[in-house]
Motif scaffolding. Structure first.
Motif, short mmCIF file in Angstrom:
data_model
loop_
_atom_site.label_atom_id
_atom_site.label_comp_id
_atom_site.label_asym_id
_atom_site.label_seq_id
_atom_site.Cartn_x
_atom_site.Cartn_y
_atom_site.Cartn_z
N SER A 95 -3.26 0.32 5.42
CA SER A 95 -3.68 0.90 4.15
C SER A 95 -3.30 2.37 4.18
N THR A 149 -11.12 5.55 -2.10
CA THR A 149 -12.37 5.09 -1.50
C THR A 149 -13.33 6.27 -1.39
N LYS A 182 -5.58 6.92 -2.78
CA LYS A 182 -4.44 6.04 -2.56
C LYS A 182 -3.34 6.31 -3.60
N ILE A 242 -10.02 0.08 -6.63
CA ILE A 242 -8.70 -0.53 -6.52
C ILE A 242 -8.07 -0.57 -7.89
N TYR A 261 -3.10 6.26 2.57
CA TYR A 261 -4.01 7.10 1.78
C TYR A 261 -3.76 8.57 2.10
N ASP A 286 -14.93 1.17 -2.84
CA ASP A 286 -13.50 1.11 -3.13
C ASP A 286 -13.24 1.13 -4.63
N ARG A 304 -4.07 -4.81 -5.05
CA ARG A 304 -5.06 -5.58 -4.31
C ARG A 304 -5.54 -4.78 -3.10
N GLU A 305 -6.70 -5.14 -2.61
CA GLU A 305 -7.23 -4.51 -1.41
C GLU A 305 -6.44 -4.99 -0.20
N SER A 306 -6.16 -4.09 0.74
CA SER A 306 -5.46 -4.48 1.96
C SER A 306 -6.30 -5.47 2.74
N THR A 362 0.79 -1.23 0.00
CA THR A 362 0.00 0.00 0.00
C THR A 362 0.82 1.27 0.00
#
Length: 283
Positions: free
Chosen positions: A235, A149, A173, A222, A237, A220, A227-229, A18
């Motif tokens: 995470s 997000t 992100k 992505i 941001y 979300d 990939r998503e945490s 991330t």
């Protein structure tokens, strides 16, 4: 609260995949990077409002810095006594806790409890989703590897259709210049709201004379190849500004980024009221 060195913090973020990429003109933005982790569990509250016991979900996945922080914090929480049939009662509340790491002066990060949400002990008949189609990922942002997000606040009409929707907050992100990030937030927000206006919900079954219902829905985006945490991972941001709820004057004390993506969260259901600060060590 606990302190982590920049090296230790970056190692945690690299492990979660991330760390945010940036451009040369985005250097001033880097100091605004935050990293957070959403931890869930249960808290047992005695009739006097003290915490009798607590349990975190998937303890084995949580970093030691986080478990040690919570072990020194949660037992010291005190809640407003909860009345059932007019008498103080012991209750168990579902909780989600946001752990935040933010940069201090120099190379150190401060790790602290930034927020907590406690579920209501009462059974409630609330709107549920019937159809939540995913928003279209803005093509130019997907190509640029940008992600984020959008925390939507959705107004549901009595027939279950969406009457209106706004973005309470948009966290990015991706690091860029401030003008670039404003455009990114606008594009993600527009895509999420466009999709939300086509969602449908099941109204509460219990007779209710409310003219509408409000729910929060985190969405979300992505970026391709990322990939998503996972649970127990940091995470990173760039937090966006939080907007005021235009339909409710009283603040319900819920921060939208306390809520995990993929869920629908009714607005106005109050859980146990915490009387002590979130991050004051026991004793």
């Amino acid at each position: 609260m606990r302190y982590l060195s920049r090296i230790a913090m970056l190692a945690l973020m690299f492990a979660a995949g991330t760390v945010l990429a940036g451009t040369p003109d985005s250097r001033p933005v880097r100091d605004r990077i935050e990293a957070s982790m959403l931890v869930t569990g249960m808290v047992d509250i005695d009739p006097d409002g003290s915490v009798s016991s607590w349990k975190l979900d998937q303890l084995e996945k949580l970093p030691p810095a986080v478990t040690e922080l919570l072990a020194g914090t949660i037992p010291g929480w005190r809640f407003k006594p909860i009345l059932i049939d007019g008498e103080p009662a012991a209750v168990r509340a579902r909780t989600s806790i946001r752990i935040q790491a933010r940069k201090l002066d120099g190379d150190n990060f401060l790790v602290e409890v930034a927020g907590a949400h406690f579920g209501s002990h009462k059974d409630a008949d609330v709107p549920t989703y019937r159809r939540l189609t995913s928003p279209h990922y803005p093509t130019e942002l997907a190509k640029a590897g940008a992600g984020g997000t959008v925390y939507l606040l959705v107004k549901i009409a009595r027939d279950g259709s969406v009457e209106d929707a706004i973005a309470e907050q948009v966290n990015l992100k991706t690091i860029a210049s401030d003008p670039q990030m404003r455009r990114m937030r606008g594009r993600f927000e527009a895509a999420a709201i466009y999709a939300a206006r086509r969602w449908t919900f099941n109204p509460p079954v219990t007779p209710d004379d409310a003219p509408y219902w409000l729910v929060r829905v985190p969405v979300d985006f992505i970026a391709p190849g990322l990939r998503e945490s996972g649970y127990g991972e940091w995470s990173a941001y760039i937090p966006g500004e939080r907007r005021t709820n235009p339909w409710v004057q009283e603040d319900d004390r819920v921060s939208p980024d306390m809520l995990a993506a993929g869920g629908v969260y009714p607005v106005g259901l109050r859980g146990p009221e915490l009387l002590t600060p979130l991050d004051v060590p026991q004793g």
